[in-house]
Design an enzyme around this catalytic site. Sequence first.
Site, PDB file in Angstrom:
ATOM      1  N   GLY A 133      -3.920 -10.927   0.585  1.00 33.75           N
ATOM      2  CA  GLY A 133      -3.307  -9.951   1.490  1.00 33.75           C
ATOM      3  C   GLY A 133      -2.294  -9.084   0.754  1.00 33.75           C
ATOM      4  O   GLY A 133      -1.207  -8.837   1.251  1.00 33.75           O
ATOM      5  N   HIS A 134      -2.677  -8.626  -0.440  1.00 33.86           N
ATOM      6  CA  HIS A 134      -1.790  -7.780  -1.224  1.00 33.86           C
ATOM      7  C   HIS A 134      -2.579  -7.011  -2.279  1.00 33.86           C
ATOM      8  O   HIS A 134      -3.755  -7.250  -2.495  1.00 33.86           O
ATOM      9  CB  HIS A 134      -0.701  -8.621  -1.901  1.00 33.86           C
ATOM     10  N   ARG A 135      -1.887  -6.093  -2.908  1.00 27.08           N
ATOM     11  CA  ARG A 135      -2.358  -5.398  -4.101  1.00 27.08           C
ATOM     12  C   ARG A 135      -1.184  -5.389  -5.065  1.00 27.08           C
ATOM     13  O   ARG A 135      -0.158  -6.013  -4.802  1.00 27.08           O
ATOM     14  CB  ARG A 135      -2.866  -3.993  -3.762  1.00 27.08           C
ATOM     15  N   HIS A 141      -6.569  -6.996  -1.449  1.00 23.35           N
ATOM     16  CA  HIS A 141      -7.624  -7.998  -1.296  1.00 23.35           C
ATOM     17  C   HIS A 141      -7.152  -9.226  -0.526  1.00 23.35           C
ATOM     18  O   HIS A 141      -5.963  -9.537  -0.496  1.00 23.35           O
ATOM     19  CB  HIS A 141      -8.150  -8.417  -2.675  1.00 23.35           C
ATOM     20  N   ILE A 180       2.410  -5.537  -3.547  1.00 20.45           N
ATOM     21  CA  ILE A 180       2.470  -4.597  -2.434  1.00 20.45           C
ATOM     22  C   ILE A 180       1.675  -5.244  -1.291  1.00 20.45           C
ATOM     23  O   ILE A 180       0.474  -5.432  -1.394  1.00 20.45           O
ATOM     24  CB  ILE A 180       1.828  -3.238  -2.805  1.00 20.45           C
TER      25      ILE A 180
END
Length: 121
Positions: A44-46, A91, A116
Amino acid sequence: MAYQISLKTFTDARGNLTVIEKVIPFDVKRIFYIYGVDDSVRGGHRHHKTIQAAICIQGSCIITNNDGEKEEEFTLDTPDKCLILEPKDWHQMKNFTDDAILMVLASEYFDAEDYIYENYI
């Protein structure tokens, strides 16, 4: 944009040997693996800088990806599949089988400021 590469695998009567050599597009600074996952969704981030290479070395899982222009879903279900995630790839990892082990190679050392969490709108 996320993309899959095949890892070279040698197979004979003794079993399989998969090699990670000269195919990862970055110098590896960090390796971690995720296992024993219940029905949770991970990730749940980049990132600002980090590139990652994800390999499900046992079992399977699904990685959903959004690069701001395209959403895709990748199934990692053999240890010779490697998913390259660029920094812009927001993702999530989900649908882990009970025996799944997801190994991730990263281009950077852990830095909380590199994450992020907001998805693209």
